[in-house]
Design a protein around this motif. Structure first.
Motif, PDB file in Angstrom:
ATOM      1  N   ILE A  69     -41.469  25.741 -44.380  1.00 13.62           N
ATOM      2  CA  ILE A  69     -41.997  26.711 -45.441  1.00 13.62           C
ATOM      3  C   ILE A  69     -41.583  26.139 -46.949  1.00 13.62           C
ATOM      4  N   THR A  70     -42.119  26.398 -47.795  1.00 11.99           N
ATOM      5  CA  THR A  70     -41.860  25.944 -49.337  1.00 11.99           C
ATOM      6  C   THR A  70     -41.595  27.253 -50.191  1.00 11.99           C
ATOM      7  N   GLN A  71     -41.928  28.480 -49.672  1.00 12.03           N
ATOM      8  CA  GLN A  71     -41.623  29.798 -50.334  1.00 12.03           C
ATOM      9  C   GLN A  71     -40.701  30.450 -49.385  1.00 12.03           C
ATOM     10  N   PRO A  72     -39.895  31.285 -50.045  1.00 12.50           N
ATOM     11  CA  PRO A  72     -38.855  32.153 -49.308  1.00 12.50           C
ATOM     12  C   PRO A  72     -39.704  33.146 -48.325  1.00 12.50           C
ATOM     13  N   SER A  73     -39.077  33.492 -47.223  1.00 14.65           N
ATOM     14  CA  SER A  73     -39.618  34.468 -46.388  1.00 14.65           C
ATOM     15  C   SER A  73     -39.013  35.889 -46.713  1.00 14.65           C
ATOM     16  N   LEU A  74     -39.878  36.774 -46.820  1.00 15.75           N
ATOM     17  CA  LEU A  74     -39.562  38.210 -47.263  1.00 15.75           C
ATOM     18  C   LEU A  74     -39.750  39.265 -46.223  1.00 15.75           C
ATOM     19  N   LYS A  75     -40.043  38.937 -44.984  1.00 15.82           N
ATOM     20  CA  LYS A  75     -40.026  39.749 -43.934  1.00 15.82           C
ATOM     21  C   LYS A  75     -39.967  38.829 -42.665  1.00 15.82           C
ATOM     22  N   GLU A  76     -39.598  39.812 -41.382  1.00 17.91           N
ATOM     23  CA  GLU A  76     -39.713  38.917 -40.122  1.00 17.91           C
ATOM     24  C   GLU A  76     -40.620  39.695 -39.596  1.00 17.91           C
ATOM     25  N   GLN A  77     -41.544  38.623 -38.976  1.00 19.07           N
ATOM     26  CA  GLN A  77     -42.686  38.852 -38.250  1.00 19.07           C
ATOM     27  C   GLN A  77     -42.560  38.703 -36.734  1.00 19.07           C
ATOM     28  N   ILE A  78     -42.803  39.643 -35.929  1.00 15.00           N
ATOM     29  CA  ILE A  78     -42.676  39.800 -34.358  1.00 15.00           C
ATOM     30  C   ILE A  78     -43.846  40.026 -33.661  1.00 15.00           C
ATOM     31  N   VAL A  79     -44.170  38.944 -32.908  1.00 15.98           N
ATOM     32  CA  VAL A  79     -45.474  39.013 -32.278  1.00 15.98           C
ATOM     33  C   VAL A  79     -44.894  39.703 -31.026  1.00 15.98           C
ATOM     34  N   VAL A  80     -45.704  40.970 -30.266  1.00 14.78           N
ATOM     35  CA  VAL A  80     -45.422  41.612 -29.262  1.00 14.78           C
ATOM     36  C   VAL A  80     -46.791  41.632 -28.551  1.00 14.78           C
ATOM     37  N   ASN A  81     -46.786  42.038 -27.215  1.00 11.33           N
ATOM     38  CA  ASN A  81     -48.045  41.725 -26.345  1.00 11.33           C
ATOM     39  C   ASN A  81     -48.532  43.567 -26.150  1.00 11.33           C
ATOM     40  N   ARG A  82     -47.925  44.452 -26.993  1.00 15.82           N
ATOM     41  CA  ARG A  82     -48.207  45.464 -26.864  1.00 15.82           C
ATOM     42  C   ARG A  82     -48.431  46.475 -28.131  1.00 15.82           C
ATOM     43  N   GLN A  83     -48.881  47.434 -28.309  1.00 16.90           N
ATOM     44  CA  GLN A  83     -48.660  48.122 -29.597  1.00 16.90           C
ATOM     45  C   GLN A  83     -47.559  48.697 -29.726  1.00 16.90           C
TER      46      GLN A  83
END
Length: 236
Positions: A69-83
Motif C-alpha cells: 500500500i502507498t496510502q494509510p489503511s483507515l479500516k480493517e476488512q474481514i472477509v467472512v463466508n456468512r452474513q
C-alpha cells in the motif's frame, strides 16, 4: 452500510490487570506499560475474535499485510463466508468491516506473520489481487490495485493467479487483470490465456468512477479512468 459503535471503556479490573471490552463477551488485556485510555491492539489481531468463525483479512487490509500500500489503511476488512450484522463495527474510531463472500469466492487464505510473534489469517498474495480486482472500491480504487500488482510483479505466482481468476468465475476480474498486465507491460503468458476467456460484455475499469469513457474492445473494458493516469501513478 449498517454501522454500530462499540463502547470502549474499562469494565473489569482483575488481579491488577485491566480488561477492556471490545463487544459483548469479548475482552482484551491492556499491557501493563500501556496507557489504558489510549491503547488499541493491532487491528489485525482483533479480526479473529470479532469474526467468530471462518474468516480472512482481505482487500486493502491484506494489501497492507503484504506491504503493497502507498496510502494509510483507515479500516480493517474481514472477509467472512456468512452474513454478519451489523456489517461494520466501530471500536475507538476504527471501522471493522465484514465483507461477505459466497463459497465460490471464499478461498486462498493462509496464516501470515505480521510481526515477530503473531500470525493472522490473510488472503495470500494472489488471492488479495483477485479480490481487489473484483471490488476495486474495497482496495482504494483501481489505481491502488495497479500499483500493488506492479510492486509485486516479481513475487506473484502467475499460474496461481490465473487459476484463481478462473476459479473466481468473474469476467470483471479476468478483464481487469488482463488489461492491467498489458498496460503495465508485465511479461507473463497468462495474459494471452485471459484474453481467450473474456466475453464481449463490457465492464467498467474502476467501480468508484462514473460509467463514462472509451471502450477497450480488446478487453471489453470501459476505460472510465485514463490509462495514462494509471501508468503515471505507478512511478509516483
Amino acid at each position: 452500510m449498517q454501522r454500530t459503535t462499540i463502547p470502549y471503556s474499562i469494565v473489569v479490573p482483575y488481579l491488577g490487570i485491566d480488561l477492556r471490552n471490545i463487544k459483548d463477551g469479548l475482552y482484551y488485556i491492556i499491557p501493563y506499560e500501556q496507557d489504558a485510555g489510549t491503547f488499541m491492539p493491532d487491528w489485525h489481531l482483533l479480526a479473529e475474535p470479532l469474526a467468530r468463525g471462518e474468516f480472512y483479512i482481505g482487500y486493502y487490509s491484506a494489501l497492507q499485510i503484504h506491504n503493497l500500500i502507498t496510502q494509510p489503511s483507515l479500516k480493517e476488512q474481514i472477509v467472512v463466508n456468512r452474513q454478519i450484522k451489523p456489517s461494520v463495527l466501530n471500536i475507538k474510531g476504527v471501522d471493522f468491516q465484514f465483507v461477505f463472500h459466497n463459497s465460490n469466492h471464499f478461498f486462498g487464505e493462509k496464516k501470515i506473520w505480521i510481526d515477530s510473534f503473531h500470525k493472522v489469517m490473510c488472503s495470500d498474495l494472489e488471492k488479495t489481487i483477485i479480490d481487489s480486482l473484483f471490488k476495486p472500491d474495497y482496495a482504494e480504487g483501481i489505481v491502488e490495485v495497479a500499483k500493488a500488482i506492479y510492486m509485486a510483479k516479481d513475487k506473484i505466482k502467475f499460474q496461481q493467479l490465473f487459476d484463481y481468476a478462473v476459479r473466481f468465475k468473474s469476467q470483471a476480474v479476468i478483464k481487469r487483470l488482463g488489461y492491467l498486465l498489458e498496460l503495465l507491460e508485465i511479461q507473463t503468458d497468462i495474459t494471452a490465456r485471459l484474453q481467450e476467456l473474456r466475453t464481449k460484455a463490457v465492464v467498467p475499469m474502476d467501480t468508484e468512477l462514473p460509467n463514462a469513457g472509451t471502450i477497450s474492445t480488446r478487453w471489453s473494458i470501459l476505460q472510465n479512468i485514463d490509462s495514462q493516469t494509471i501508468k503515471i501513478a505507478i512511478t509516483t
